[in-house]
Design a protein around this motif. Sequence first.
Motif, PDB file in Angstrom:
ATOM      1  N   LEU A  19       0.798  -1.230   0.000  1.00 61.60           N
ATOM      2  CA  LEU A  19       0.000   0.000   0.000  1.00 61.60           C
ATOM      3  C   LEU A  19       0.830   1.279   0.000  1.00 61.60           C
ATOM      4  CD1 LEU A  19      -3.108  -0.858   2.172  1.00 61.60           C
ATOM      5  CD2 LEU A  19      -2.998  -0.448  -0.275  1.00 61.60           C
ATOM      6  N   SER A  23       0.245   3.982  -3.134  1.00 62.40           N
ATOM      7  CA  SER A  23      -0.318   5.318  -2.956  1.00 62.40           C
ATOM      8  C   SER A  23       0.537   6.387  -3.627  1.00 62.40           C
ATOM      9  CB  SER A  23      -0.493   5.637  -1.477  1.00 62.40           C
ATOM     10  OG  SER A  23       0.763   5.670  -0.834  1.00 62.40           O
ATOM     11  N   CYS A  57      -3.284   1.623 -10.443  1.00 65.23           N
ATOM     12  CA  CYS A  57      -4.661   2.100 -10.400  1.00 65.23           C
ATOM     13  C   CYS A  57      -4.751   3.086  -9.247  1.00 65.23           C
ATOM     14  CB  CYS A  57      -5.621   0.933 -10.194  1.00 65.23           C
ATOM     15  SG  CYS A  57      -7.366   1.386 -10.355  1.00 65.23           S
ATOM     16  N   PRO A  59      -6.125   5.975  -6.434  1.00 66.55           N
ATOM     17  CA  PRO A  59      -7.211   6.022  -5.455  1.00 66.55           C
ATOM     18  C   PRO A  59      -8.489   6.561  -6.094  1.00 66.55           C
ATOM     19  CG  PRO A  59      -5.219   6.994  -4.550  1.00 66.55           C
ATOM     20  CD  PRO A  59      -4.957   6.746  -6.009  1.00 66.55           C
ATOM     21  N   ARG A 102     -10.458   0.466  -6.645  1.00 72.68           N
ATOM     22  CA  ARG A 102     -10.041   1.378  -5.580  1.00 72.68           C
ATOM     23  C   ARG A 102     -11.046   2.507  -5.426  1.00 72.68           C
ATOM     24  NH1 ARG A 102      -4.206   3.195  -5.500  1.00 72.68           N
ATOM     25  NH2 ARG A 102      -4.768   3.411  -3.321  1.00 72.68           N
ATOM     26  N   ARG A 127     -12.038  -1.187  -1.400  1.00 74.35           N
ATOM     27  CA  ARG A 127     -10.951  -0.551  -0.645  1.00 74.35           C
ATOM     28  C   ARG A 127      -9.574  -1.008  -1.104  1.00 74.35           C
ATOM     29  NH1 ARG A 127     -12.782   3.864   1.348  1.00 74.35           N
ATOM     30  NH2 ARG A 127     -14.573   3.623   2.685  1.00 74.35           N
ATOM     31  N   GLY A 128      -9.448  -1.539  -2.288  1.00 74.89           N
ATOM     32  CA  GLY A 128      -8.155  -1.966  -2.799  1.00 74.89           C
ATOM     33  C   GLY A 128      -8.148  -3.430  -3.158  1.00 74.89           C
ATOM     34  N   TRP A 130      -7.232  -6.064  -6.121  1.00 70.99           N
ATOM     35  CA  TRP A 130      -6.570  -6.315  -7.399  1.00 70.99           C
ATOM     36  C   TRP A 130      -6.842  -7.758  -7.791  1.00 70.99           C
ATOM     37  CZ3 TRP A 130      -4.902  -2.301  -4.602  1.00 70.99           C
ATOM     38  CH2 TRP A 130      -4.370  -1.208  -5.269  1.00 70.99           C
TER      39      TRP A 130
END
Length: 146
Positions: A19, A23, A57, A59, A102, A127-128, A130
């Motif tokens: 993470l 970000s 990808c 946020p 995301r 929330r994330g 993949w």
Amino acid sequence: MYTKHVLLAALAATLLTALPALSALPAVAAPTGGPVRAPAAGPTAAGAVSGTRLGPCGPGQLCLWPKADFRGSVWTYELAGTDIESCVALPPGASAQALANRTGRPVTTYQSAECAETGEFETYPGRGTWVPQTPYQVRAFKLWER
């Protein structure tokens, strides 16, 4: 089904360690009314899942790739240009085999371009998430309220 859960658990563990690096990736903004199609490029995000690097990808985005393992030119959608609970079809003749969600909201992907539930469909948390290989060709999606 057990293998799917093991893969998802491994993916979640990898995401927790990746993470901070994810970000820092640049975001691609989508104009109102449709996706942004980025040029084809190899995955650049940090972290590996079974030898596959995560696709970039930003946020707040839903990213869909035409090929497994986040390969090909990505379609990027954002909440600002996508109606909640409306069926959004990919461009005619297009389909996706990998995705990253995301958006902060659940997304359901559909095998059918009309979001018909007679074909395959699956919902992914926002929330994330993949997914390097979807279980079917994704042709449409719906974003949901939380």
